[in-house]
Design an enzyme around this catalytic site. Structure first.
Site: not given
Ligand SMILES: Cc1ncc(C[n+]2csc(CCOP(=O)(O)OP(=O)(O)O)c2C)c(N)n1
Ligand SMILES: [Mg+2]
Length: 725
Positions: A528, A458
């Site tokens: 998440h 990321e």
């Protein structure tokens, strides 16, 4: 007995060593050009250290004195189209790139310093001192030096933080069809940070024309390299990633130049990134005018030995040996540079009133106006001036029911079709029939060059997107599979992308769109399930959109893509399968920045909400049977909030509820409540109420997960409670 077979890395790893024959073969022009740069950079930095010693530099002055050989040797053969970025210790690289840009054929050390060089040195000095006429209007200072025109795209105060951005620049060079290259400079300390290693991998996987240039000066502040890594031969990291790697004596500018010749040939031929490890030494401590030995982490003897390898002396010695310059010429060149710096000092300094003899201060008129402090956190949106903004009610065309996910795929496809600058990247966006949710369906088949499945890195790919956006030739759309991953990429998102426009004094744009999925309610648990709105809203630089209908998604995505600021487009899994009216076959409409939608008119309570919570608020209002006005914000960041709509509603209802699904700690509504009560206190009959999830991040267990976030029931309970009072 098993046998062991030796395995050779696929990429070569060599040391380049120059010989006297190389010094004899080097052209006089090259050597005099090197000398001029070395003298100007050295003298400039000595002057900066002198200012620092007198307390005239606010903040650190990380000098590179001793390390100039790496910068000059590498920059001297770059073109103005090639780009460089660097780290906290970047004066030398910045100046070497600028000097090469201004005088690609070299500056004659025997002639007066050219006027444009004088101007550039003055602007750099002003920036380092934080003055209004610096390259970034004094906002960046010593650690954020940028001059795009020269291909110097910005130094960086986060160790390793600039490296992913350089990959974006390299991607742009390659995909714009040029043979330009990017060079990213960093120290030995940066070799152990994730974003650098992630970028090694990404740049090699995508064969980017990027030179990783590590200045191994053996120390990170006071920590010796042998204390923090078992493999101190840092160029050895390259072959593990398939990167051609060199080690070179960075105290020797000619050796560095010759390595760069080989490296540039490799890069310009499209053979992927390279790694150059230059062994250098900084004569001074991390920061300021004292040697490292004064702080006891190294010895005077060690410093003395390295000083014997001084890059400036080395070049001067060969120039004299070869009869190209006389010793007096070199002394004259140094003297001239000293006089120049003293003159530049006179431009920005004056005697300190009531000070000691020779005590100086910055001239008051050199400082920036404090009134510009918040100017340019984002752009002024002038780039959107010509856009034809419409809302659903403005269309005469036929309305059709569309799915939310179809709207995403539709508008992305349409923009990729009409705008060759649009590039989509993220994990699995190129597979699975449109990534994990179908949002990029059909794109990789139609635009294989511009739909990029990334490694799980990321920091690297968000940063690459940031670098691409700052470059300006492309409009990246970066996808995060889950919003929580913003913490993984936090440096790139918040320190780099979010701060860039302001920090560099408004000298550039950052047109990046980040698609970020909120997956609350899917059972993916604590890591998440977050709603990132509160974090993006409290970090400077970002704009935030939160579409709750397919029509809004199209209009907001189009505006986000046209905007020169970074924009995070929040998506909620609860909305993906929802349906709503859109205009038949129209993916070309734009919603204005800063316009909220009133989803229900009412007069009892103003409920402010966004994203998927909008539908839950509307359901709760119907359940309770209260005449609430429901505002769906659409734009959430501080600069783009629709204060007209909020104020009109509060003035009518006099009571406010802010409703969101996510956890209390990173809540969006906290700061909004504060802002509303500051602006509209006189219109409020009661304290602002809020509905949020709990403190804990949602768990996997369905029961615990549902208890962790807020939805219709929680809003209904709050509305009943408010109605009773
Ligand atoms: C991520 C991060 N961690 C720590 C720091 C504080 N810091 C600034 S420079 C530095 C040392 C860096 O050493 P190196 O990369 O070898 O570069 P050098 O100073 O030797 O040029 C440290 C720890 C920082 N700026 N960024
Ligand atoms: Mg170091």
């Amino acid at each position: 007995m098993p046998i062991h077979r030796a395995i050779e890395p696929g990429a070569a790893w060599t040391e380049l060593v120059v010989t006297d024959a190389d010094w004899d073969a080097a052209s006089a022009e090259l050597l005099t050009a090197m000398l001029s740069q070395l003298v100007l950079i050295r003298t400039f930095e000595e002057f900066v250290l002198d200012l620092a010693a007198k307390g005239l530099i606010h903040g650190p002055a990380h000098s590179s004195i001793g390390q100039e050989g790496g910068a000059v040797g590498s920059c001297i053969s770059l073109t103005s189209r090639d780009t460089v970025n660097g780290s906290h210790r970047g004066h030398h690289q910045f100046l070497a790139k600028v000097l090469t840009h201004l005088h690609p054929d070299g500056i004659d050390p025997a002639k007066p310093v050219p006027e444009d060089v004088r101007e550039a040195l003055l602007r750099t000095l002003r920036e380092i001192c934080g003055l209004a006429r610096g390259f970034s209007r004094g906002r960046g200072g010593s650690m954020h030096l940028r001059w795009d025109e020269a291909g110097a795209i910005g130094t960086n105060a986060i160790v390793g933080g600039g490296v992913p951005l350089a990959a974006g620049s390299a991607w742009a060079h390659k995909h714009a069809g040029t043979d330009a290259v990017a060079v990213s400079y960093f120290g030995d300390g940066a070799m152990n940070i994730g974003s650098v290693l992630e970028t090694f991998n990404l740049a090699a996987a995508w064969s980017l024309p990027l030179c990783f240039f590590v200045e191994n000066n053996q120390y990170a502040v006071s920590t010796h390299i042998a204390e923090v890594t078992a493999e101190t031969r840092l160029s050895g990291r390259g072959p593990g990633f398939g990167i051609r790697s060199w080690k070179v004596d960075g105290m020797d500018p000619l050796a560095v130049h010759l390595v760069l010749q080989e490296a540039l040939e490799h890069l310009r031929a499209g053979r992927g990134p390279v790694l150059v490890e230059a062994e250098v030494y900084r004569y001074f401590h991390q920061n300021g005018p004292f040697p490292g030995s004064a702080f006891r982490y190294r010895t005077k003897e060690e410093e003395r030995q390295w000083r014997q390898r001084d890059p400036l002396d080395t070049v001067a010695r060969h120039l004299v040996r070869r009869g190209i310059l006389a010793q007096e010429d070199i002394a004259g060149c140094i003297q001239q540079a000293k006089e120049l710096m003293a003159e530049l000092g006179e431009v920005i300094l004056e005697p300190k009133p009531d000070g000691k003899p020779n005590e100086k201060r910055i001239k008051p008129q050199e400082w920036p106006d404090a009134g510009i402090v918040d100017e340019g956190v984002r752009g002024d949106l002038s780039e959107l001036a010509e856009l034809p903004f419409t809302d659903l009610g403005d269309h005469a065309g036929e309305l059709v029911e569309s799915s939310f996910i179809g709207a995403i795929a539709g508008v992305l496809a349409r923009r990729m079709e009409t705008d060759p600058r649009v590039v989509v990247m993220g994990e699995d966006v190129h597979r699975l029939n449109g990534g994990t949710n179908g949002a990029t369906r059909g794109l990789s088949e139609r635009f294989p060059e511009r739909v990029l499945g990334t490694p799980i890195s990321e920091n690297a790919f968000a940063g690459l997107g940031g670098g691409l956006a700052m470059d300006g030739r492309f409009r990246p759309i970066v996808e995060f599979m889950y919003a929580d991953f913003m913490w993984v990429a936090a440096d790139q998102l918040f320190n780099q992308i979010g701060k860039a426009r302001h920090m560099f004094g408004g000298t550039g744009t950052v047109p990046l769109v980040l698609r970020s999925k909120v997956a609350m309610g899917t059972g993916y648990g604590s890591q998440h399930s977050m709603d990132p709105a509160g974090i993006f809203a409290t970090a400077p630089g970002w704009r935030i959109v939160a579409p709750s209908t397919p029509y809004d998604y199209i209009g907001l995505m189009n505006t986000a893509l046209a905007c020169d600021d970074p924009v995070v487009v929040l998506e909620h899994v609860d909305l993906y399968q929802s349906r709503g009216p859109t205009i038949a076959d129209d993916y070309d409409h734009y919603l204005p920045v800063g316009k909220a939608a009133v989803r229900r008119r009412g007069s009892a309570i103003t409920v402010i909400t966004y994203l998927a919570m909008t539908q839950y608020v509307l359901a709760a209002v119907e359940d309770v049977g209260i005449d609430a006005e429901v505002i769906d914000l659409r734009w959430l960041d501080r600069a783009s909030l629709d204060w007209d709509t909020i104020a009109a509603s509060v003035q009518k209802c006099n009571t406010v509820l802010i409703a969101e699904q996510g956890t209390q700690g990173t809540s969006y509504g906290g700061w909004l409540a504060d802002e509303i009560q500051r602006r509209l206190f006189d219109w409020l009959d009661a304290p602002i109420e809020r509905v949020t999830g709990g403190e804990a991040s949602p768990s996997i267990s369905k029961v615990l997960e549902r208890a962790a976030f807020a939805g219709t029931e929680e809003v209904a309970a709050k509305l009943r409670q408010m109605a009773e009072v």
